[in-house]
Design a protein around this motif. Structure first.
Motif, PDB file in Angstrom:
ATOM      1  N   PRO A 287       9.656 -11.692  14.923  1.00 33.69           N
ATOM      2  CA  PRO A 287       9.196 -10.779  15.979  1.00 33.69           C
ATOM      3  C   PRO A 287      10.281 -10.093  16.813  1.00 33.69           C
ATOM      4  CG  PRO A 287       9.029 -13.052  16.734  1.00 33.69           C
ATOM      5  CD  PRO A 287       9.489 -13.115  15.304  1.00 33.69           C
ATOM      6  N   THR A 288      11.557 -10.433  16.614  1.00 34.20           N
ATOM      7  CA  THR A 288      12.588  -9.889  17.496  1.00 34.20           C
ATOM      8  C   THR A 288      13.713  -9.223  16.726  1.00 34.20           C
ATOM      9  OG1 THR A 288      13.775 -12.006  17.541  1.00 34.20           O
ATOM     10  CG2 THR A 288      12.119 -11.628  19.276  1.00 34.20           C
ATOM     11  N   ILE A 289      14.487  -8.459  17.443  1.00 37.14           N
ATOM     12  CA  ILE A 289      15.682  -7.779  16.938  1.00 37.14           C
ATOM     13  C   ILE A 289      16.822  -8.151  17.884  1.00 37.14           C
ATOM     14  CG2 ILE A 289      16.729  -5.495  16.544  1.00 37.14           C
ATOM     15  CD1 ILE A 289      13.811  -4.489  16.099  1.00 37.14           C
ATOM     16  N   PRO A 290      18.001  -8.432  17.325  1.00 37.20           N
ATOM     17  CA  PRO A 290      18.540  -8.147  15.993  1.00 37.20           C
ATOM     18  C   PRO A 290      18.093  -9.141  14.924  1.00 37.20           C
ATOM     19  CG  PRO A 290      20.190  -9.224  17.337  1.00 37.20           C
ATOM     20  CD  PRO A 290      19.038  -8.960  18.241  1.00 37.20           C
ATOM     21  N   GLN A 291      18.335  -8.727  13.681  1.00 35.64           N
ATOM     22  CA  GLN A 291      18.073  -9.573  12.523  1.00 35.64           C
ATOM     23  C   GLN A 291      19.244  -9.463  11.554  1.00 35.64           C
ATOM     24  OE1 GLN A 291      14.273  -8.801  10.681  1.00 35.64           O
ATOM     25  NE2 GLN A 291      13.171  -8.779  12.649  1.00 35.64           N
ATOM     26  N   VAL A 292      19.628 -10.602  10.975  1.00 36.72           N
ATOM     27  CA  VAL A 292      20.766 -10.625  10.054  1.00 36.72           C
ATOM     28  C   VAL A 292      20.312 -11.111   8.682  1.00 36.72           C
ATOM     29  CG1 VAL A 292      23.022 -11.669   9.545  1.00 36.72           C
ATOM     30  CG2 VAL A 292      22.439 -11.010  11.903  1.00 36.72           C
ATOM     31  N   TYR A 293      20.781 -10.409   7.638  1.00 33.37           N
ATOM     32  CA  TYR A 293      20.477 -10.754   6.247  1.00 33.37           C
ATOM     33  C   TYR A 293      21.784 -10.983   5.502  1.00 33.37           C
ATOM     34  CZ  TYR A 293      15.794  -8.950   7.230  1.00 33.37           C
ATOM     35  OH  TYR A 293      14.547  -8.749   7.767  1.00 33.37           O
ATOM     36  N   VAL A 294      21.796 -11.981   4.646  1.00 31.11           N
ATOM     37  CA  VAL A 294      22.950 -12.254   3.787  1.00 31.11           C
ATOM     38  C   VAL A 294      22.465 -12.347   2.352  1.00 31.11           C
ATOM     39  CG1 VAL A 294      24.855 -13.805   3.257  1.00 31.11           C
ATOM     40  CG2 VAL A 294      24.154 -13.485   5.630  1.00 31.11           C
ATOM     41  N   ASP A 295      23.005 -11.484   1.501  1.00 31.85           N
ATOM     42  CA  ASP A 295      22.610 -11.413   0.086  1.00 31.85           C
ATOM     43  C   ASP A 295      21.093 -11.354  -0.089  1.00 31.85           C
ATOM     44  OD1 ASP A 295      25.160 -11.261  -0.785  1.00 31.85           O
ATOM     45  OD2 ASP A 295      25.237 -13.249  -1.689  1.00 31.85           O
TER      46      ASP A 295
ATOM     47  N   VAL B 213      15.562   9.417  14.181  1.00 31.95           N
ATOM     48  CA  VAL B 213      15.808  10.576  13.331  1.00 31.95           C
ATOM     49  C   VAL B 213      16.032  10.142  11.890  1.00 31.95           C
ATOM     50  CG1 VAL B 213      17.342  12.529  12.884  1.00 31.95           C
ATOM     51  CG2 VAL B 213      16.744  11.924  15.236  1.00 31.95           C
ATOM     52  N   TYR B 214      16.926   9.188  11.708  1.00 32.36           N
ATOM     53  CA  TYR B 214      17.270   8.748  10.349  1.00 32.36           C
ATOM     54  C   TYR B 214      16.550   7.467   9.924  1.00 32.36           C
ATOM     55  CZ  TYR B 214      20.960  12.239  10.498  1.00 32.36           C
ATOM     56  OH  TYR B 214      21.648  13.432  10.578  1.00 32.36           O
ATOM     57  N   ASN B 215      16.047   6.704  10.895  1.00 32.88           N
ATOM     58  CA  ASN B 215      15.354   5.441  10.571  1.00 32.88           C
ATOM     59  C   ASN B 215      13.987   5.398  11.252  1.00 32.88           C
ATOM     60  OD1 ASN B 215      17.833   4.666   9.338  1.00 32.88           O
ATOM     61  ND2 ASN B 215      18.566   3.824  11.271  1.00 32.88           N
ATOM     62  N   PRO B 216      13.138   6.374  10.994  1.00 31.49           N
ATOM     63  CA  PRO B 216      11.855   6.453  11.705  1.00 31.49           C
ATOM     64  C   PRO B 216      10.958   5.249  11.418  1.00 31.49           C
ATOM     65  CG  PRO B 216      11.883   7.961   9.834  1.00 31.49           C
ATOM     66  CD  PRO B 216      13.275   7.453   9.985  1.00 31.49           C
ATOM     67  N   GLY B 217      10.444   4.647  12.497  1.00 31.54           N
ATOM     68  CA  GLY B 217       9.530   3.522  12.351  1.00 31.54           C
ATOM     69  C   GLY B 217      10.180   2.203  12.020  1.00 31.54           C
ATOM     70  N   LEU B 218      11.520   2.169  11.948  1.00 33.50           N
ATOM     71  CA  LEU B 218      12.211   0.956  11.500  1.00 33.50           C
ATOM     72  C   LEU B 218      12.060  -0.190  12.494  1.00 33.50           C
ATOM     73  CD1 LEU B 218      14.071  -0.539   9.543  1.00 33.50           C
ATOM     74  CD2 LEU B 218      16.027   0.503  10.724  1.00 33.50           C
ATOM     75  N   ARG B 219      12.019   0.109  13.768  1.00 33.57           N
ATOM     76  CA  ARG B 219      11.969  -0.944  14.794  1.00 33.57           C
ATOM     77  C   ARG B 219      10.803  -1.898  14.563  1.00 33.57           C
ATOM     78  NH1 ARG B 219      12.529   0.127  21.320  1.00 33.57           N
ATOM     79  NH2 ARG B 219      12.493  -2.072  21.983  1.00 33.57           N
ATOM     80  N   GLU B 220       9.639  -1.366  14.195  1.00 30.88           N
ATOM     81  CA  GLU B 220       8.485  -2.224  13.914  1.00 30.88           C
ATOM     82  C   GLU B 220       8.449  -2.654  12.460  1.00 30.88           C
ATOM     83  OE1 GLU B 220       6.674  -3.479  16.278  1.00 30.88           O
ATOM     84  OE2 GLU B 220       7.921  -2.340  17.692  1.00 30.88           O
ATOM     85  N   ALA B 221       8.903  -1.775  11.561  1.00 22.98           N
ATOM     86  CA  ALA B 221       8.843  -2.087  10.135  1.00 22.98           C
ATOM     87  C   ALA B 221       9.693  -3.295   9.772  1.00 22.98           C
ATOM     88  CB  ALA B 221       9.281  -0.868   9.321  1.00 22.98           C
TER      89      ALA B 221
END
Length: 286
Positions: A251-259, A235-243
Motif C-alpha cells: 500500500p505504500t511508496i517507495p518500493q524496491v525490486y531486485v531481479d 506525463v511519462y508515468n500516468p497512473g503509476l502511483r496507484e498502479a
C-alpha cells in the motif's frame, strides 16, 4: 609542543606524504593587511581546528544541506555518524563540496562538519589553513584522518557525473497512445533491470522523506547502479502511483525490486540496510 610540529618533529614529511587537497560555525579572523602595489590585500586566517564546533550536515528533515554551512571559501573537517573524524579538506565553496561528499558517500559517512570560514582566501591561504588543521587533528587523534591517508581517493573532489536519468514508462503522449497496459510496462521494467526503486520524486530530488531514505541507502550500496522510476510523473508515468500498489499488493511508496522480485517498502529496506541484509541481497543478485 611547537605548533609546526607533530610528535615533536617537523611535519614537512607529513605534507609530502598526504599532499594538500585540490582546489558551530567559525568566523574568520583578519590576520594582517598588506599593500601590494596600489591594492590592499587582506590576509585571511581561519579559526583553529580546536575552536570550531561541529554542526550537522543535513537539516532536521534530512532534505537539504544545513544553512549553517557556508558557501564561502574555507577549511572543513568531516565526521561520520559515530563522530569519528574522516577527512579534512579545503574548498572555494564549502557547502558545494560537502554536498558532493554526501552524494558520493552518504549521510552516515558525512554526518557533521567543522568549518573555518575564509572569505576571499586564495589557494595559498587555504592550503596553509589546511596544513594547520591536519597537524591539530594528528595531535588530537594520533593519526592522519582516513580520507587524507596516502593513496586514498574516495574523498577526492570530482564534478558529479551527469545524473543517471529516471526510467520513463511512456513517450509522454498519454495512455491512449499505448499498445499495452501500465501493469505490463511495470512488469517489463522490474524484470529487465536488476535493482529498481519506485519513488516519489527523482534520484537527486526526492519528494518525500521515505523516498530520500531509500535512495540514500541504495546509493551507499550501489552508487548509481540502480534504476529509479518517479511515480509522481503524470506525463511519462500516468497512473503509476496507484498502479504500482496494485502490482505489488503493497500500500505504500517507495518500493524496491531486485531481479524482478518485490523486496519491500521504506521500513523493510531500512531494517535490511541496518542488518546488512540489503547489501547481501543485492550482492547475491549480481
Amino acid at each position: 609542543m611547537h605548533p609546526g610540529t607533530v610528535g615533536g618533529k617537523r611535519s614537512l614529511a607529513l605534507y609530502a606524504r598526504i599532499g594538500a587537497p585540490k582546489v558551530p560555525h567559525c568566523k574568520p579572523m583578519v590576520q594582517t593587511i598588506a599593500r601590494k602595489g596600489s591594492r590592499l590585500s587582506s590576509i585571511v586566517a581561519s579559526a583553529t581546528f580546536g575552536e570550531c564546533d561541529k554542526v550537522a550536515v543535513l537539516t532536521a528533515d534530512k532534505q537539504q544541506i544545513s544553512a549553517d554551512i557556508t558557501l564561502e571559501p574555507g577549511v572543513y573537517a568531516v565526521y561520520d555518524k559515530d563522530d569519528s573524524l574522516q577527512y579534512i579538506g579545503i574548498s572555494r565553496k564549502v557547502a558545494v563540496s560537502i554536498q558532493t561528499h554526501i552524494e558520493a558517500l552518504g549521510p552516515d559517512m558525512v554526518s557533521s562538519v567543522k568549518v573555518g570560514e575564509m572569505p576571499g582566501a586564495g589557494k595559498e591561504e587555504l592550503t596553509e589553513a589546511w596544513k594547520a588543521w591536519i597537524e591539530s587533528a594528528v595531535e588530537d587523534t594520533g593519526s592522519i584522518p582516513p580520507g587524507n591517508a596516502p593513496g586514498e581517493k574516495m574523498w577526492q573532489q570530482r564534478r558529479r557525473r551527469m545524473a543517471k536519468p529516471e526510467i520513463k514508462l511512456t513517450p509522454g503522449k498519454g495512455l491512449e497512445d499505448l499498445t499495452c497496459s501500465i501493469d505490463d510496462l511495470i512488469d517489463q521494467v522490474v524484470k529487465t533491470n536488476r535493482v529498481v526503486a519506485f519513488v516519489k520524486g527523482t534520484r537527486y530530488e526526492p519528494a518525500c522523506g521515505f523516498s530520500y531514505k531509500v535512495l540514500t541507502m541504495l546509493t551507499e550500496i550501489s552508487g548509481q547502479d540502480f534504476e529509479v522510476v518517479n511515480v509522481l510523473d503524470e506525463v511519462y508515468n500516468p497512473g503509476l502511483r496507484e498502479a504500482i500498489k496494485e502490482y505489488s499488493q503493497w500500500p505504500t511508496i517507495p518500493q524496491v525490486y531486485v531481479d524482478g522480485e518485490f523486496v519491500g517498502g521504506a521500513d523493510i529496506i531500512e531494517e535490511m540496510h541496518a542488518s546488512g541484509e540489503l547489501l547481501e541481497c543485492i550482492k547475491q543478485k549480481q
